[in-house]
Design an enzyme around this catalytic site. Sequence first.
Site, mmCIF file in Angstrom:
data_model
loop_
_atom_site.group_PDB
_atom_site.id
_atom_site.type_symbol
_atom_site.label_atom_id
_atom_site.label_comp_id
_atom_site.label_asym_id
_atom_site.label_seq_id
_atom_site.Cartn_x
_atom_site.Cartn_y
_atom_site.Cartn_z
ATOM 1 N N ASN A 105 1.322 -3.361 -12.765
ATOM 2 C CA ASN A 105 0.429 -3.490 -11.502
ATOM 3 C C ASN A 105 -0.220 -2.166 -11.453
ATOM 4 O O ASN A 105 0.252 -1.215 -11.241
ATOM 5 C CB ASN A 105 1.143 -3.524 -10.036
ATOM 6 C CG ASN A 105 0.243 -3.843 -8.921
ATOM 7 O OD1 ASN A 105 -0.492 -3.163 -8.988
ATOM 8 N ND2 ASN A 105 0.666 -4.955 -8.131
ATOM 9 N N HIS B 247 -2.746 1.089 -7.773
ATOM 10 C CA HIS B 247 -2.713 2.330 -7.166
ATOM 11 C C HIS B 247 -3.946 3.143 -8.146
ATOM 12 O O HIS B 247 -4.096 4.092 -7.511
ATOM 13 C CB HIS B 247 -1.293 2.873 -7.487
ATOM 14 C CG HIS B 247 -0.215 2.549 -6.414
ATOM 15 N ND1 HIS B 247 -0.560 1.742 -5.301
ATOM 16 C CD2 HIS B 247 0.737 3.391 -6.094
ATOM 17 C CE1 HIS B 247 0.563 1.754 -4.713
ATOM 18 N NE2 HIS B 247 1.445 2.753 -5.127
ATOM 19 N N HIS C 277 -4.156 -6.804 -7.492
ATOM 20 C CA HIS C 277 -4.117 -7.362 -6.052
ATOM 21 C C HIS C 277 -5.533 -7.225 -5.399
ATOM 22 O O HIS C 277 -5.910 -6.381 -5.212
ATOM 23 C CB HIS C 277 -3.239 -7.041 -5.235
ATOM 24 C CG HIS C 277 -2.977 -7.668 -3.983
ATOM 25 N ND1 HIS C 277 -1.990 -7.285 -3.101
ATOM 26 C CD2 HIS C 277 -3.574 -8.492 -3.116
ATOM 27 C CE1 HIS C 277 -2.096 -7.731 -2.215
ATOM 28 N NE2 HIS C 277 -2.974 -8.753 -2.016
ATOM 29 N N ARG D 76 -7.138 -7.673 -2.364
ATOM 30 C CA ARG D 76 -6.974 -7.850 -1.187
ATOM 31 C C ARG D 76 -8.127 -8.096 -0.145
ATOM 32 O O ARG D 76 -9.259 -7.607 -0.662
ATOM 33 C CB ARG D 76 -6.547 -6.400 -0.503
ATOM 34 C CG ARG D 76 -4.940 -6.078 -1.098
ATOM 35 C CD ARG D 76 -4.402 -4.875 -0.422
ATOM 36 N NE ARG D 76 -4.280 -5.006 0.998
ATOM 37 C CZ ARG D 76 -2.787 -5.482 1.530
ATOM 38 N NH1 ARG D 76 -1.793 -5.223 0.874
ATOM 39 N NH2 ARG D 76 -2.709 -5.698 2.800
ATOM 40 N N ARG E 176 -9.212 -2.710 -0.299
ATOM 41 C CA ARG E 176 -8.898 -1.323 -0.225
ATOM 42 C C ARG E 176 -8.511 -0.573 -1.402
ATOM 43 O O ARG E 176 -8.654 0.526 -1.497
ATOM 44 C CB ARG E 176 -7.552 -0.917 0.797
ATOM 45 C CG ARG E 176 -6.286 -1.554 0.222
ATOM 46 C CD ARG E 176 -5.037 -1.031 0.882
ATOM 47 N NE ARG E 176 -4.809 -1.992 2.140
ATOM 48 C CZ ARG E 176 -3.641 -2.044 2.769
ATOM 49 N NH1 ARG E 176 -2.653 -1.524 2.320
ATOM 50 N NH2 ARG E 176 -3.594 -2.498 3.924
ATOM 51 N N GLU F 17 -3.145 -11.069 -8.091
ATOM 52 C CA GLU F 17 -2.459 -11.366 -6.968
ATOM 53 C C GLU F 17 -3.333 -11.394 -5.384
ATOM 54 O O GLU F 17 -4.277 -10.749 -5.436
ATOM 55 C CB GLU F 17 -1.452 -9.984 -6.421
ATOM 56 C CG GLU F 17 -0.290 -10.171 -5.660
ATOM 57 C CD GLU F 17 0.473 -8.804 -5.554
ATOM 58 O OE1 GLU F 17 0.614 -8.146 -6.689
ATOM 59 O OE2 GLU F 17 0.564 -8.544 -4.361
ATOM 60 N N THR G 74 2.454 -4.997 0.296
ATOM 61 C CA THR G 74 3.317 -6.279 0.738
ATOM 62 C C THR G 74 4.559 -6.277 1.317
ATOM 63 O O THR G 74 5.425 -5.637 0.765
ATOM 64 C CB THR G 74 3.159 -7.041 -0.713
ATOM 65 O OG1 THR G 74 1.959 -7.140 -1.250
ATOM 66 C CG2 THR G 74 3.468 -8.625 -0.067
ATOM 67 N N GLU H 244 8.186 -15.366 -7.773
ATOM 68 C CA GLU H 244 8.335 -13.952 -7.748
ATOM 69 C C GLU H 244 9.520 -13.408 -6.686
ATOM 70 O O GLU H 244 9.057 -13.438 -5.619
ATOM 71 C CB GLU H 244 7.127 -13.189 -7.797
ATOM 72 C CG GLU H 244 7.431 -11.766 -8.136
ATOM 73 C CD GLU H 244 6.312 -10.811 -8.176
ATOM 74 O OE1 GLU H 244 5.605 -11.121 -9.176
ATOM 75 O OE2 GLU H 244 6.176 -9.583 -7.839
ATOM 76 N N HIS I 266 8.836 -5.532 -6.702
ATOM 77 C CA HIS I 266 8.521 -4.512 -5.639
ATOM 78 C C HIS I 266 9.530 -3.681 -5.423
ATOM 79 O O HIS I 266 10.826 -4.043 -5.350
ATOM 80 C CB HIS I 266 8.356 -5.477 -4.413
ATOM 81 C CG HIS I 266 7.569 -4.985 -3.317
ATOM 82 N ND1 HIS I 266 7.910 -3.867 -2.872
ATOM 83 C CD2 HIS I 266 6.232 -5.401 -2.995
ATOM 84 C CE1 HIS I 266 6.633 -3.454 -1.858
ATOM 85 N NE2 HIS I 266 5.633 -4.417 -2.068
#
Length: 239
Positions: A7, A10, A43, A45, A49, A70, A101, A151, A190
């Site tokens: 992922n 970040h 992701h 969103r 962000r 995602e 999340t 998941e 996660h």
Amino acid sequence: MIELGVNIDHVATVRQARRTYEPDPVIAAALAEQGGADGITFHLREDRRHIQERDVEVLMQTVTVKTNLEIACTDEVVAIACRVKPTWALLVPESREEVTTEGGLNVVGDKGRIRDAIEKLKGEGILTSLFIDPDLEQVQASADLGVDAVELHTGPYALARGAAQTQELRRLIASGERTSELGMRLHAGHGLNYANVRPVAAIPNMIELNIGHSIISRAVMVGMRDAVAEMRRILDLVA
Ligand code: PXP
């Protein structure tokens, strides 16, 4: 062999801190592929962000391994997924206030909305996955909707210690067993890191792990010395 989804959100978070062009998650994705990633997760969103629509567009053209987009179950992002056609769409709950999340989808209580999203995505040939807590009722509800994978949320496992962590692992194992009995692929993610990942990777029938925070954190640390040395060399050439 366990498949590793990386992922890269970040990386975009750092870029958005300055609203500039670097670091570019597209380049991070290419480097993650070189490191052995089997898939790249991002992701999009609602509040944008970190990952932006432009990132999604470019990643869809440049990533050569599986793409895992995602998204929340909203018309806007489901329509974007249907247009860009990632390999996988991973449906997650989303709230504006959360830092990340926070829990799994309530598939049992929110079947109608989730079913609509799944039907649209499947209609475009996109594989579907639901992010759920390791709970047998949620696993069953996911199977009832005909998704390709679940998941399992490993956040509580990652935060727990000692006997409580063993208990969380047992929940993951039980839900994992039911997931594969019901014919779905077993994914998890996660909070997984270099110290806690092994027992989760060893869960019977585990196929794929999605990991972000710990890998990006490690990348910053292992890259720090070289990055400073490079700047040092530039300054040493002056004067
Ligand atoms: N899976 C889902 C559904 C997520 O939302 C996240 C975080 O974006 C991850 C996996 C990866 O979690 P982490 O960044 O803690 O590795």
